[in-house]
Design a protein around this motif. Structure first.
Motif, PDB file in Angstrom:
ATOM      1  N   ARG A 182       3.071   0.455 -10.958  1.00 15.13           N
ATOM      2  CA  ARG A 182       2.442   1.695 -11.459  1.00 15.13           C
ATOM      3  C   ARG A 182       2.277   2.703 -10.340  1.00 15.13           C
ATOM      4  O   ARG A 182       2.457   3.904 -10.533  1.00 15.13           O
ATOM      5  N   LEU A 183       1.915   2.225  -9.145  1.00 15.87           N
ATOM      6  CA  LEU A 183       1.810   3.146  -8.004  1.00 15.87           C
ATOM      7  C   LEU A 183       3.158   3.792  -7.721  1.00 15.87           C
ATOM      8  O   LEU A 183       3.250   4.968  -7.419  1.00 15.87           O
ATOM      9  N   ASP A 201       0.839  -1.197   0.000  1.00 17.74           N
ATOM     10  CA  ASP A 201       0.000   0.000   0.000  1.00 17.74           C
ATOM     11  C   ASP A 201       0.881   1.257   0.000  1.00 17.74           C
ATOM     12  O   ASP A 201       2.077   1.184  -0.276  1.00 17.74           O
ATOM     13  N   GLY A 202       0.293   2.386   0.327  1.00 16.69           N
ATOM     14  CA  GLY A 202       1.032   3.649   0.263  1.00 16.69           C
ATOM     15  C   GLY A 202       2.284   3.648   1.110  1.00 16.69           C
ATOM     16  O   GLY A 202       3.321   4.177   0.705  1.00 16.69           O
ATOM     17  N   GLY A 214       0.761  -3.765 -11.036  1.00 14.05           N
ATOM     18  CA  GLY A 214      -0.099  -2.744 -10.443  1.00 14.05           C
ATOM     19  C   GLY A 214       0.643  -1.901  -9.425  1.00 14.05           C
ATOM     20  O   GLY A 214       0.558  -0.669  -9.429  1.00 14.05           O
ATOM     21  N   PHE A 215       1.418  -2.559  -8.575  1.00  9.02           N
ATOM     22  CA  PHE A 215       2.162  -1.837  -7.556  1.00  9.02           C
ATOM     23  C   PHE A 215       3.259  -0.996  -8.199  1.00  9.02           C
ATOM     24  O   PHE A 215       3.562   0.105  -7.751  1.00  9.02           O
ATOM     25  N   ALA A 218       6.102   3.989  -0.014  1.00  8.39           N
ATOM     26  CA  ALA A 218       6.980   4.966   0.622  1.00  8.39           C
ATOM     27  C   ALA A 218       8.312   4.335   0.989  1.00  8.39           C
ATOM     28  O   ALA A 218       9.366   4.965   0.835  1.00  8.39           O
ATOM     29  N   GLN A 233       4.413   6.626 -10.051  1.00  7.31           N
ATOM     30  CA  GLN A 233       3.847   7.973  -9.935  1.00  7.31           C
ATOM     31  C   GLN A 233       4.849   8.956  -9.353  1.00  7.31           C
ATOM     32  O   GLN A 233       4.685  10.148  -9.453  1.00  7.31           O
ATOM     33  N   TYR A 234       5.874   8.426  -8.686  1.00  2.00           N
ATOM     34  CA  TYR A 234       6.779   9.319  -7.959  1.00  2.00           C
ATOM     35  C   TYR A 234       8.165   9.270  -8.560  1.00  2.00           C
ATOM     36  O   TYR A 234       8.626   8.231  -9.018  1.00  2.00           O
ATOM     37  N   VAL A 293      10.331   4.168  -2.135  1.00  2.00           N
ATOM     38  CA  VAL A 293      10.818   5.506  -2.478  1.00  2.00           C
ATOM     39  C   VAL A 293      11.989   5.875  -1.562  1.00  2.00           C
ATOM     40  O   VAL A 293      12.996   6.422  -1.995  1.00  2.00           O
ATOM     41  N   GLU A 315      12.892  13.618  -6.263  1.00  4.19           N
ATOM     42  CA  GLU A 315      12.157  14.796  -5.794  1.00  4.19           C
ATOM     43  C   GLU A 315      12.069  14.860  -4.280  1.00  4.19           C
ATOM     44  O   GLU A 315      11.880  15.922  -3.704  1.00  4.19           O
ATOM     45  N   PHE A 316      12.151  13.685  -3.645  1.00  3.23           N
ATOM     46  CA  PHE A 316      11.928  13.642  -2.199  1.00  3.23           C
ATOM     47  C   PHE A 316      13.236  13.622  -1.412  1.00  3.23           C
ATOM     48  O   PHE A 316      13.262  13.308  -0.249  1.00  3.23           O
TER      49      PHE A 316
END
Lengths: 372, 258
Positions: A89-90, A57-58, A86-87, A62, A93-94, A65, A98-99
């Motif tokens: 693709r999530l 999940d998110g 699918g994951f 994270a 998105q990032y 990332v 950038e972080f």
């Protein structure tokens, strides 16, 4: 549960294998471990193997990332492999780079001089707003007196009921308490000289000249000053004050005038009430010291002059203006958000009480020199 | 998803009547929401969309009827059972309802701090990713009051998604968003529903967004106090024999039939 295994087959590469459910509930324990695996191997290229990840999940994203965002040498890059489509693709998105930097923070005032300047400026702005408000308020009240029909009397009466009538029980309670305490404490001392009868003078004078008006004003500040600030503050937050302004209705005339007029009408009445109840409290104590009610009464009536009462009531009127005015001003000064309303209400009470005390001191000096 | 598959029911509303004092808003409403679908609640203003959602998430108690989430009756859940239920839900309120005394980052971090064991830096990163998802990167340290209405709304969506809830309730997410952000947001919702199997219940009257994201919708009507249509929004637009429904989906004035 989420699992992590770290293997380093040779000196140049390493595999960080994640497995199971990567979600907010289960990632806590392995987050630090995964980070340490990276920082301890700055020279190895690392493959994050996600083939056995069932769910992500998110928070799982994270973590990936987090692993990808660290700055590393090109030959020691981190790659994520085997993540289900699918994951993936999530994750796509990032852009992890950038972080890397922490999110931008607002500049806070730097040097001492700068902060001093800001504090001075905000102090001046506060005084300026106060002066403007007093001016606007006076103009509006004068205009209201010249054209009584322009006042929203219905609002004023509602406020008078809330700030005046509904305050009677608490004013009565505190007034009675004041009378009792004053009488009891002084009677104990005066009995040693057989001067209990002068307790009547003391209670009568203290209540009419000082304590009645002062205590009423402080109660008014706590009850109604705060209420005015919170009510007008909430209206400000909800843009209602702006709506009035764009309808061409002056917020001061519309909101402040009815409240100030109502407070001015109510404070002296509450004050008289407090004085009377205080005297009743004193009388009750005197019964314990075997002073007849009639003796107490005639002593009070002989001692307390009309001057004393009028002086006290005049102060009450001034306190009423101050408390209501400050309540409304703090309401109109409210910034945005729920917390700001709370700050306004607090500030209305504190400023109100400080002003009451200061003005009471000034009155004491004036009355002394005028021999009232 | 084919209609012949047996689908898992996530939300089941049975004969729900919603009333305040003696004013009835909804009467005998029943429907089901399946796992992983994007379910739209449509209707004109005042038709009871928000009231319906608030009954589903247990803020209001139904005057009659029952609501089940994952088999658990919402009104009957107490104590730990209720907390466990609420943890499965993410709710975005119509006006944002961000905490005014906290920055955006703190708003989104709050549920993560309270409900997970993640270290502080992990929480910060998760929250930043959520804010990035709604296009609010760079605004992490601002207070809600310093943002425009649309940005507050996006931040509220980010907060609702902080814990990756199994069911996400969005009350008019796209009103107040510019068309580009709204379209981006639609894609985000679809991605979440498809990849994570999140069920999304969205209250909306944005037609474009409805056609893009909603698998199924129900439509409420003020006078009927209940559902006047249910199904795939595209089919309803083309085939519904109810003029009220056709007008709504084709954005036509209702006056001619009234």
């Amino acid at each position: 549960m989420a699992q992590l295994t770290f293997t380093a087959p040779d000196a140049a590469t390493a595999i960080l294998a994640l497995a199971g459910r990567l979600d907010a509930a289960s990632l806590g324990p392995i987050w630090g471990e995964a980070r340490r695996a990276l920082t301890r191997n700055p020279d190895r290229s690392i493959v994050v193997d996600c083939t056995r990840v069932d769910y992500c999940d998110g928070a799982g994203i994270a973590l990936l990332v987090e692993l990808l965002r660290a700055e590393r040498a090109p030959e020691a890059a981190v790659r994520v492999e085997g993540l289900r489509e699918g994951f993936q693709r999530l994750l796509d998105q990032y852009d992890p780079a950038e972080f890397r930097a922490p999110p931008p923070r607002r500049e806070v005032a730097g040097s001492f001089i700068e902060r001093l300047g800001r504090a001075g400026r905000s102090l001046w702005l506060g005084i300026y707003e106060l002066i403007t408000f007093i001016g606007e308020g006076m103009t509006a009240v004068v205009a209201a007196l010249r054209h009584p029909r322009s006042v929203r009397w219905r609002d004023a009466i509602l406020v008078a009921e809330e700030a005046g009538v509904n305050a009677l029980p608490i004013v009565a309670l505190i007034g009675f308490l004041m009378g009792v305490i004053l009488a009891f404490q002084s009677a104990i001392a005066m009995r040693q000289f057989g001067a209990e009868i002068y307790v009547a003078d003391l209670v009568g004078l203290a209540m009419t000249r000082e304590l009645g008006p002062l205590m009423t004003a402080i109660l008014l500040a706590g009850r109604s000053g705060a209420a005015f600030a919170a009510e007008i503050g909430t209206m400000k937050v909800n843009d209602e004050v702006n709506a009035l302004a764009t309808m061409g209705l002056d917020p001061v005339r519309f909101l402040v005038v009815p409240r100030v007029l109502a407070a001015v009408a109510m404070t002296p009445l509450l004050s008289i009430f407090a004085v009377l109840i205080g005297l009743v409290g004193g009388a009750a104590v005197m019964q314990l010291f075997e002073i007849p009610l009639y003796t107490y009464y005639s002593e009070v009536v002989n001692r307390v002059q009309l001057n004393d009462l009028m002086g006290g009531l005049f102060k009450s009127v001034v306190f009423g203006v101050l408390v209501a005015g400050i309540g409304c001003l703090r309401g109109l000064q409210t910034r945005t958000g729920a917390a700001a309303v709370g700050l306004s209400a607090t500030s209305a009470v504190v400023t109100g009480i400080v002003l009451i005390v200061a003005v009471d001191g000034i009155f004491a000096v004036i009355f002394y020199y005028l021999d009232i | 998803m084919g209609a012949d598959q047996v689908r898992e029911v996530v939300i089941k509303v049975e004969g729900l009547t919603a009333a305040f004092d003696d004013r009835t808003i909804l009467e005998n409403v029943s429907f089901e929401v399946y796992k992983g679908e994007v379910f739209g609640i449509l209707g004109g203003s005042g038709s009871g969309k928000t009231v319906l959602v608030r009954h589903i998430i247990g803020l209001y108690e139904p005057a009659a009827g029952r609501v089940f989430i994952e088999g658990q009756e919402v009104a009957a859940a107490q104590g730990d059972a209720r907390l466990a239920l609420l943890r499965r839900l993410g709710v975005m309120y119509q006006l944002g309802a961000l905490f005014g005394s906290m920055t955006l980052l703190e708003n989104v971090s709050l549920p993560l701090e309270e409900y997970t064991e993640l270290p502080a830096e992990a929480i910060e990163l998760v929250a930043r990713l959520k804010l990035k998802l709604v296009g609010l990167e760079g605004f992490e340290h601002l207070m809600p009051s310093e943002l425009s209405g649309g940005m507050q709304k996006r931040a509220a969506i980010a907060r609702a998604m902080a814990l990756d809830p199994a069911i996400l309730f969005l009350d008019e997410p796209s009103s107040g968003l510019d068309p580009v952000t709204a379209a981006d947001f639609d894609q985000t919702v679809l991605r979440l529903a498809q990849t994570l199997g999140i069920t999304v219940v969205v209250v909306t009257h944005d037609l474009a967004s409805t056609f893009t994201i909603c698998d199924r919708v129900i439509m409420l009507h003020k006078q009927k106090k209940g559902i006047i249509a249910e199904g795939d929004p595209h089919e309803l637009r083309e085939k519904s024999d109810n003029p009220l429904v056709r007008h709504f989906f084709n954005r036509e004035p209702e006056a001619e039939t009234a």
